[in-house]
Enzyme design. Structure first.
Site, PDB file in Angstrom:
ATOM      1  N   TYR A   1       0.817  -1.221   0.000  1.00  0.00           N
ATOM      2  CA  TYR A   1       0.000   0.000   0.000  1.00  0.00           C
ATOM      3  C   TYR A   1       0.848   1.268   0.000  1.00  0.00           C
ATOM      4  CZ  TYR A   1      -4.682  -1.950   0.815  1.00  0.00           C
ATOM      5  OH  TYR A   1      -5.892  -2.575   0.685  1.00  0.00           O
TER       6      TYR A   1
ATOM      7  N   LYS B   1       3.210 -15.500   2.138  1.00  0.00           N
ATOM      8  CA  LYS B   1       3.325 -16.198   0.846  1.00  0.00           C
ATOM      9  C   LYS B   1       4.807 -16.483   0.651  1.00  0.00           C
ATOM     10  CE  LYS B   1       1.715 -17.722  -3.102  1.00  0.00           C
ATOM     11  NZ  LYS B   1       0.846 -18.912  -3.202  1.00  0.00           N
TER      12      LYS B   1
ATOM     13  N   ASP C   1      -3.016 -18.151   0.279  1.00  0.00           N
ATOM     14  CA  ASP C   1      -4.011 -18.799  -0.591  1.00  0.00           C
ATOM     15  C   ASP C   1      -4.716 -19.932   0.145  1.00  0.00           C
ATOM     16  OD1 ASP C   1      -1.534 -20.083  -0.608  1.00  0.00           O
ATOM     17  OD2 ASP C   1      -1.642 -20.714  -2.704  1.00  0.00           O
TER      18      ASP C   1
ATOM     19  N   ASP D   1      -6.274  -7.075   3.989  1.00  0.00           N
ATOM     20  CA  ASP D   1      -7.404  -6.407   3.335  1.00  0.00           C
ATOM     21  C   ASP D   1      -8.325  -7.444   2.697  1.00  0.00           C
ATOM     22  OD1 ASP D   1      -8.924  -4.248   2.193  1.00  0.00           O
ATOM     23  OD2 ASP D   1      -7.934  -4.697   0.281  1.00  0.00           O
TER      24      ASP D   1
ATOM     25  N   ASP E   1     -12.147  -9.006   4.202  1.00  0.00           N
ATOM     26  CA  ASP E   1     -13.407  -8.910   3.437  1.00  0.00           C
ATOM     27  C   ASP E   1     -14.033 -10.297   3.302  1.00  0.00           C
ATOM     28  OD1 ASP E   1     -13.520  -6.166   2.983  1.00  0.00           O
ATOM     29  OD2 ASP E   1     -14.036  -6.434   0.866  1.00  0.00           O
TER      30      ASP E   1
HETATM   31  C1  IPM Z   1     -10.275  -1.284   4.118  1.00  0.00           C
HETATM   32  C2  IPM Z   1     -10.576  -0.669   2.772  1.00  0.00           C
HETATM   33  C3  IPM Z   1      -9.433   0.287   2.410  1.00  0.00           C
HETATM   34  C4  IPM Z   1      -8.171  -0.530   2.316  1.00  0.00           C
HETATM   35  C5  IPM Z   1      -9.661   1.076   1.116  1.00  0.00           C
HETATM   36  C6  IPM Z   1     -10.975   1.837   1.140  1.00  0.00           C
HETATM   37  C7  IPM Z   1      -8.505   2.003   0.833  1.00  0.00           C
HETATM   38  O1  IPM Z   1     -10.767  -1.637   1.813  1.00  0.00           O
HETATM   39  O2  IPM Z   1     -10.163  -0.537   5.103  1.00  0.00           O
HETATM   40  O3  IPM Z   1     -10.161  -2.508   4.178  1.00  0.00           O
HETATM   41  O4  IPM Z   1      -7.894  -1.135   1.280  1.00  0.00           O
HETATM   42  O5  IPM Z   1      -7.431  -0.577   3.309  1.00  0.00           O
HETATM   43 MG    MG Z   2     -10.769  -3.597   2.577  1.00  0.00          MG
END
Ligand code: IPM
Ligand code: MG
Length: 357
Positions: free
Chosen positions: A141, A190, A223, A247, A251
């Site tokens: 990032y 990884k 993975d 990240d 999710d």
């Molecule tokens: C999160 C989000 C952010 C990230 C985005 C919105 C920049 O997806 O907080 O997980 O990738 O960190």
């Molecule tokens: Mg995210």
């Protein structure tokens, strides 16, 4: 106790859900005799509209001068043009970096009476209780990035790098958290491909063996972890990851409880204020309709009380109020299925009523 909380409602449903969390914090403060002072500032798309900068100097200064920051969500289609010179998300990345928030805590614990809302079978989801600790201010990032042309062919690059101290400090946060939970820690990498991961694996193992010898420790390739989260999520306790793997995995894990609308997060690091937010986005499709689920933000406010102000009893009061409300069958539209749904404000009022004792 007295504390100053900086509110960053942001875009989309952000202002609606932060308003409810503020009411809940106010009710908890009144019940337990604390004085909370709130100040609201622009961040994200609304700040771009106002002054062209998603994280204006005044907002950043207000955050630095506060005891904690509560964020709603940023972003929306209005600011999505890839050719624009800035984006709401850039403000989010900058505030993490500026406040030194290197450890992002994302607890995932499906509520027992909501296991039916999960896309996975109840027997897979029940008993899941994972704390993700995601590194938040390094890795790909924040590496060198750009475009280059060689022999007339355009290419782009994003560098992924981690230093030893960056790995040590986030593994330490995860190790401490694991010691207070089930004493199990899993590190994700990884290392079969990436040099950064080989360093991560080496450093994480050293931190664990030197500082947390009591932990049951293992290492899983990213993975494979994507697979285990679907097939046997109840086997994990604390999971520590780099920025991008975290990240993606969080999710994925956010689907275990069935709704993004229930998951809070805390970003902690250097001395100074931490940042608390729901893990969902700004949901522009339902913004302004008063139907968003405020519970993730309300639970983020509970994390704020616990981690920033050391108010454990107050944090637990919010969490048990939310649990009882869900157990009693009250739902916002995102988890109501075909049943009746409360509005954002009605759900907030239920929590306020419950924490007011
Ligand atoms: C999160 C989000 C952010 C990230 C985005 C919105 C920049 O997806 O907080 O997980 O990738 O960190
Ligand atoms: Mg995210």
């Amino acid at each position: 106790m007295k504390a100053k909380i900086c509110l960053l409602p942001g875009d989309g449903i952000g202002p609606e859900i932060v308003a409810q969390a503020q009411l809940v914090l106010g009710a908890v403060a009144a019940r337990f005799g604390h004085e909370l002072e709130f100040e609201s500032h622009l961040m994200g798309g609304c700040a771009i509209d106002d002054c062209g900068d998603p994280l204006p100097e005044a907002t950043l200064n207000a955050c630095r001068e506060s005891d904690a920051v509560l964020l709603g969500a940023v972003g929306g289609p209005k600011w999505d043009d890839p050719r624009a010179n800035t984006r709401p998300e850039a403000g989010l990345l900058r505030i993490r970096k500026e406040l030194g928030l290197f450890a992002n805590l994302r607890p995932v614990k499906p509520h027992a009476s909501l296991v039916g809302a999960s896309p996975l079978r109840p027997e897979i989801v029940s008993g899941v209780d994972i704390l993700f600790v995601r590194e938040l201010t390094g890795g790909i990032y924040f590496g060198d990035k750009g475009r280059r042309k060689s022999a007339g062919v355009e290419a782009a690059f994003d560098e992924m790098a981690y230093s030893v101290p960056e790995i040590e400090r986030v593994v330490r946060v995860a190790g401490k958290a694991a010691m207070e939970r089930d004493k199990r820690l899993t590190s994700i990498d990884k290392a079969n491909v990436l040099e950064v991961s080989r360093l991560w694996r080496e450093v994480a193992a050293n931190v664990v063996s030197n500082e947390f010898p009591e932990l049951q420790y293992d290492v899983v390739l990213v993975d494979a972890m994507a697979m285990h989260l679907i097939s046997r999520p109840a086997d994990f306790d604390v999971v520590v990851t780099g920025n991008m793997f975290g990240d993606i995995l969080t999710d994925e894990a956010s689907m275990l409880p069935g709704s993004l609308g229930l998951l809070p997060s805390a970003s902690l690091g250097d001395p100074g204020p931490g940042l608390y937010e729901p893990i969902h986005g700004s949901a522009p499709d339902i913004a302004g309709k008063g139907i968003a689920n405020p519970l993730a933000t309300i639970l983020a406010a509970a994390m704020l009380l616990r981690h920033e102000l050391q108010l454990e009893e107050e944090a637990a009061a919010i969490e048990s109020a939310v649990s009882n409300i869900i157990d009693s069958g009250l739902r916002t539209a995102d988890i109501a299925g075909k049943g009746a749904a409360l509005s954002t404000a009605e759900m907030g009022a239920k929590v306020v009523e419950a924490v007011s004792g």
